[in-house]
Design an enzyme around this catalytic site. Sequence first.
Site, mmCIF file in Angstrom:
data_model
loop_
_atom_site.group_PDB
_atom_site.id
_atom_site.type_symbol
_atom_site.label_atom_id
_atom_site.label_comp_id
_atom_site.label_asym_id
_atom_site.label_seq_id
_atom_site.Cartn_x
_atom_site.Cartn_y
_atom_site.Cartn_z
ATOM 1 N N LYS A 1 4.210 0.901 9.187
ATOM 2 C CA LYS A 1 4.387 2.177 8.506
ATOM 3 C C LYS A 1 3.727 3.311 9.285
ATOM 4 O O LYS A 1 4.246 4.418 9.314
ATOM 5 C CB LYS A 1 3.800 2.106 7.099
ATOM 6 C CG LYS A 1 4.714 1.418 6.114
ATOM 7 C CD LYS A 1 4.067 1.307 4.752
ATOM 8 C CE LYS A 1 3.049 0.195 4.734
ATOM 9 N NZ LYS A 1 2.461 -0.065 3.430
ATOM 10 N N GLU B 1 0.874 -1.164 0.000
ATOM 11 C CA GLU B 1 0.000 0.000 0.000
ATOM 12 C C GLU B 1 0.918 1.223 0.000
ATOM 13 O O GLU B 1 1.815 1.321 0.853
ATOM 14 C CB GLU B 1 -0.875 0.002 1.262
ATOM 15 C CG GLU B 1 -1.857 1.149 1.239
ATOM 16 C CD GLU B 1 -2.768 1.223 2.463
ATOM 17 O OE1 GLU B 1 -2.737 0.294 3.292
ATOM 18 O OE2 GLU B 1 -3.488 2.227 2.562
ATOM 19 N N ARG C 1 4.936 -12.525 9.935
ATOM 20 C CA ARG C 1 5.606 -11.253 9.714
ATOM 21 C C ARG C 1 7.039 -11.309 10.188
ATOM 22 O O ARG C 1 7.332 -11.994 11.157
ATOM 23 C CB ARG C 1 4.949 -10.210 10.639
ATOM 24 C CG ARG C 1 4.044 -9.338 9.985
ATOM 25 C CD ARG C 1 3.291 -8.418 10.917
ATOM 26 N NE ARG C 1 2.306 -7.912 10.027
ATOM 27 C CZ ARG C 1 2.446 -6.817 9.285
ATOM 28 N NH1 ARG C 1 3.447 -6.035 9.436
ATOM 29 N NH2 ARG C 1 1.537 -6.485 8.416
#
Length: 562
Positions: A272, A35, A262
């Site tokens: 982020k 994204e 992750r």
Amino acid sequence: MSEVKKSLNFLEQIIEEDLAKGLDKSKLKFRFPPEPNGYLHIGHAASICLNFGLGIKYNAPVNLRFDDTNPVKEEQEYVDSIKNDIQWLGFNWAEELYSSDYFQQLYDWAIMMIKNGKAFVDDQTSEQIAEQKGTPTKPGSNSPFRDRLVSENLDLFEKMKNGAFDEGTHVLRAKIDMSSPNMLMRDPVMYRILKKAHHRTGEDWKIYPMYDWTHGESDYIEQISHSLCTLEFKHHRELYDWFLDQVYDPEKLRPKQREFARRNLSYTVMSKRKLLELVESGYVNGWDDPRMPTISGLRRRGYTPRSIREFSDSAGIAKRDNVTDLALLEFHIRNELNKTAPRVMAVLDPVKLVITNYPEGKEEMLTGENNPEDADAGFRTIPFSRELYIEREDFREVANKKFFRLKLGKEVRLKNAYIIKAESVDKDADGTIKVIYCTYDEDSKSGSGTEASQRKVKGTIHWVSSKHALKSEVRLYDRLFTDEAPDAHKERGFKEFINPDSLKVIPDAYVEPSLATAQKGDSFQFQRLGYFNVDKDASDDRLVFNRTVALRDSWAKIEQRK
Ligand code: ATP
Ligand code: MG
């Protein structure tokens, strides 16, 4: 190259099984779907190395797909930085694509779903919808708008799209099952109204599709065979499959979502959103601050693409959440720079040293090996004179036997130069040493072949000639957080664990003059100190260095202890 065949990770095993069951190898296709709402970090590097690594292994295309369905947070700057970082890591995507390219197709499919009785417009607020959601153990209740006529739904949905309604007044929901044990299946929202300009589609759309509705359909449009995502999407898989069922044509390939853990790294945060907070609140100097776990921060710090790829490979792909030790990342860059970085001398905390029996005005050009690990690296010249700087901590007036550096009345070798003996000191009123007076053994020059040059003394220290040395700024970094897992604390925010001493600036360090031609980004080993690279803040008349990593190999010690 190691000849040992690496065992397959569990995702490769899944792919191998699919191939064994008849999936055509030419149908394999992967994607990396960021994204564009921030800069990539070392966690993303795990996903990049995984997906592009599979692409290389199976000779399959890998798309770069920007998952750009939220115009509020997305920007072109992020798109550009993401592309730059992936290329820098050494990977090439097959196609550059955007979820926003599929807005029309997704809209058309939504219309089809409405017509098939699989979606409806809900006029309730998000709070009302949340109240009807139920809990994992209690079924939810149906929206009063769930059984709207198809014609009414089509009319309302078109009005939503055309901007007739305010944000928050209507949503399009999938009609699935309000009593499903999987809360995500309880009539999830597919579209919301957002009257924001999008970085690519501008003002075209007043409604934007949700992640779950977009992601699987985008995979399907692109005919991605294996859509690999992180574990938090495991519960979404059922919905991913349900949405695919609505549009699936059996002639086509059906994408498969599979999940992996992750990458978490100790002593840092990786989301982020949190990294943006650090940037915006001024804790760091931008996304590429060398303390940041971003790819751009690591690059500026002196990390190489290879060290990051090798770190990603060695940390592996896991099925369960875990934290990777920061020391493993440091191990990989140290390992590489040991082989490639030229050796030089620099003094970070200088104290003056005068060799009283060395003729005043005399200068010599001594020879130093550029890299003992690399036979082809050659040699450099290092000027020597009567006045030098050495590291303040390399001298003590008195010290015990374990202090293998310079002390009064004792000898030490100056790297690539002579054996010296400390004779006396000059001090300030407050007792700080101003000058160390030494004598040298004229016959002891390194490499001269004399008997004295072979003489063994206990320590070797680094130095620079004060007349020739270049003044430069050196930035030393420590971990950004004092806690191993700063975002694992429920009661305390991650920012409470910021290390106040993560940056130490030395304005007046001295480096040897061979560094005058060093270019931004070049890496060196400052002997006995660590690996350093030239920062982008350097200018023609002022060098600025970042410490990439210290010399000491704490990872090797950790490994030995196991
Ligand atoms: P963040 O929370 O940092 O914003 P994200 O998952 O929202 O991360 P995306 O841009 O959506 O960021 O991620 C792009 C891809 O990278 C996704 O497939 C995601 O699963 C993967 N990814 C993101 N963070 C990590 C991580 N820490 N380890 C491994 N893969 C990751
Ligand atoms: Mg995300």
